[in-house]
Design an enzyme around this catalytic site. Structure first.
Site, PDB file in Angstrom:
ATOM      1  N   HIS A  58      33.946  29.039  71.776  1.00 53.02           N
ATOM      2  CA  HIS A  58      34.564  29.124  73.097  1.00 53.02           C
ATOM      3  C   HIS A  58      35.974  29.699  73.027  1.00 53.02           C
ATOM      4  O   HIS A  58      36.660  29.572  72.014  1.00 53.02           O
ATOM      5  CB  HIS A  58      34.640  27.732  73.736  1.00 53.02           C
ATOM      6  CG  HIS A  58      33.422  27.346  74.496  1.00 53.02           C
ATOM      7  ND1 HIS A  58      33.450  26.991  75.822  1.00 53.02           N
ATOM      8  CD2 HIS A  58      32.130  27.257  74.124  1.00 53.02           C
ATOM      9  CE1 HIS A  58      32.230  26.698  76.228  1.00 53.02           C
ATOM     10  NE2 HIS A  58      31.399  26.851  75.206  1.00 53.02           N
ATOM     11  N   GLU A 118      28.832  32.995  78.538  1.00 54.61           N
ATOM     12  CA  GLU A 118      29.307  32.443  79.804  1.00 54.61           C
ATOM     13  C   GLU A 118      30.592  33.167  80.208  1.00 54.61           C
ATOM     14  O   GLU A 118      31.422  33.503  79.358  1.00 54.61           O
ATOM     15  CB  GLU A 118      29.608  30.933  79.689  1.00 54.61           C
ATOM     16  CG  GLU A 118      28.420  30.087  79.309  1.00 54.61           C
ATOM     17  CD  GLU A 118      28.436  29.715  77.832  1.00 54.61           C
ATOM     18  OE1 GLU A 118      29.452  29.986  77.144  1.00 54.61           O
ATOM     19  OE2 GLU A 118      27.428  29.177  77.360  1.00 54.61           O
TER      20      GLU A 118
END
Length: 320
Positions: free
Chosen positions: A38, A107
């Protein structure tokens, strides 16, 4: 026997802590480990997002047995697929053959930072398919030149290429991603215990290949504290991936989950210290046919107690 894994969740702990956690997971007897990749946490209350690949390199040196895997890396925006191939090959050397490369379409939360926009899902899957093909070509050895719809590669070569390149896992959520996984993947990755995903994966060429699921849990001897922590840090997960893939930052997830109640979270995430609740939450993955399940213990500061409890009670119960 189903293999039980441990998740290094970069959104909730710093880099040194994550390495310590996976050392503890190896000591506790977990069968494998995975790490999220992330650039942002889901919610500001989680508070972290170190670079996963640096953590992996350190983890490879700090451990001796436990397998390592990205869960998952997006090879289409923040990283060019040729760079991913080089990183993964290097990790396979550092870990002495313990690394698996998990890939997915990503994402917006993480990929927006390079300012390349966020196209529709079908375009993202086209990009993923092309990227995996490039990585496969580089893993095969030799020089690679590629001019495709989304990526260019100019005379690339992996100069440090292990004899056995890392197996590639591909995250799935529907038929199109299952097609890509079946054609290009060595294993399937999913976050929902849906048998239909495994069936489609098999139909597209994945029959007999491993499948890895993931489940969030929140261990605490005080169940109310566990529910409160799960609500504070993991309520975003209830929205599902069709929402979670699209929002660009923690503020969006704060808004999207503002009406989610603690009891809603407790209905979907096992909280407390009742072993049977945790075993019951894992069972749908086993019933669906998953051979590996990675657990996420919610709360970066609550890993050591969880690992001790898992070694003493949870892992024996899951294996029994």
């Amino acid at each position: 026997m189903t293999r039980i894994g441990y998740t290094m969740m970069t959104e909730q702990a710093g880099p040194r802590e994550l390495v310590g956690h996976v050392v503890g997971a190896e000591r506790a007897g977990f069968d494998f480990s995975v790490i999220s990749d992330h650039s942002f946490p889901w919610l500001a209350s989680q508070g972290h997002a170190p670079y996963a690949w640096s953590v992996l390199g350190a983890a490879a040196q700090a451990t001796t047995r436990i397998p390592l895997m990205t869960y998952v890396t997006c090879p289409t925006f923040r990283y060019h697929p040729a760079v991913i191939a080089q990183k993964a090959a290097t990790m396979q050397f550092l870990s002495q053959g313990r690394f698996r490369l998990g890939l997915g379409s990503g994402e917006n939360l993480n990929e927006h930072i390079v300012g390349a926009g966020w196209p529709a899902a079908h375009v993202r899957l086209e990009m993923l398919e092309e990227a995996v093909g490039i990585i496969r070509s580089l893993f095969a050895g030799g020089c690679v030149t590629h001019h495709g719809a989304h990526f260019d590669v100019d005379n690339a070569k992996l100069w440090d290429l292990p004899e056995d390149p890392p197996p590639i896992g591909i995250a799935v959520s529907g038929d199109r991603s299952c097609e890509i996984a079946g054609r290009y993947g060595d294993l399937l990755i999913a976050t929902e215990p849906e048998r239909e995903l495994l069936t489609a994966f098999g139909a597209y060429g994945g029959s007999g290949k491993p499948s890895v699921g993931q489940l969030a849990v929140c261990y605490d001897t005080d169940r109310d504290a566990a529910v409160a922590r799960a609500h504070d840090q993991f309520r975003w997960s209830l929205a599902g991936w069709k929402v979670n893939a699209e929002l660009p930052g923690p503020a969006g997830f704060e808004q999207a989950s503002r009406y989610t109640r603690p009891e809603d979270v407790a209905d979907s995430i096992p909280c407390g210290d009742d072993v049977e609740d945790f075993v019951g939450a894992v069972r749908p993955y086993i019933d669906a046919g998953f051979k590996e399940i990675a657990l996420i213990q919610i709360g970066g500061g609550h890993q050591e107690a969880f690992l001790d409890w898992a070694e003493a009670k949870l892992l024996p119960a899951l294996r029994g």
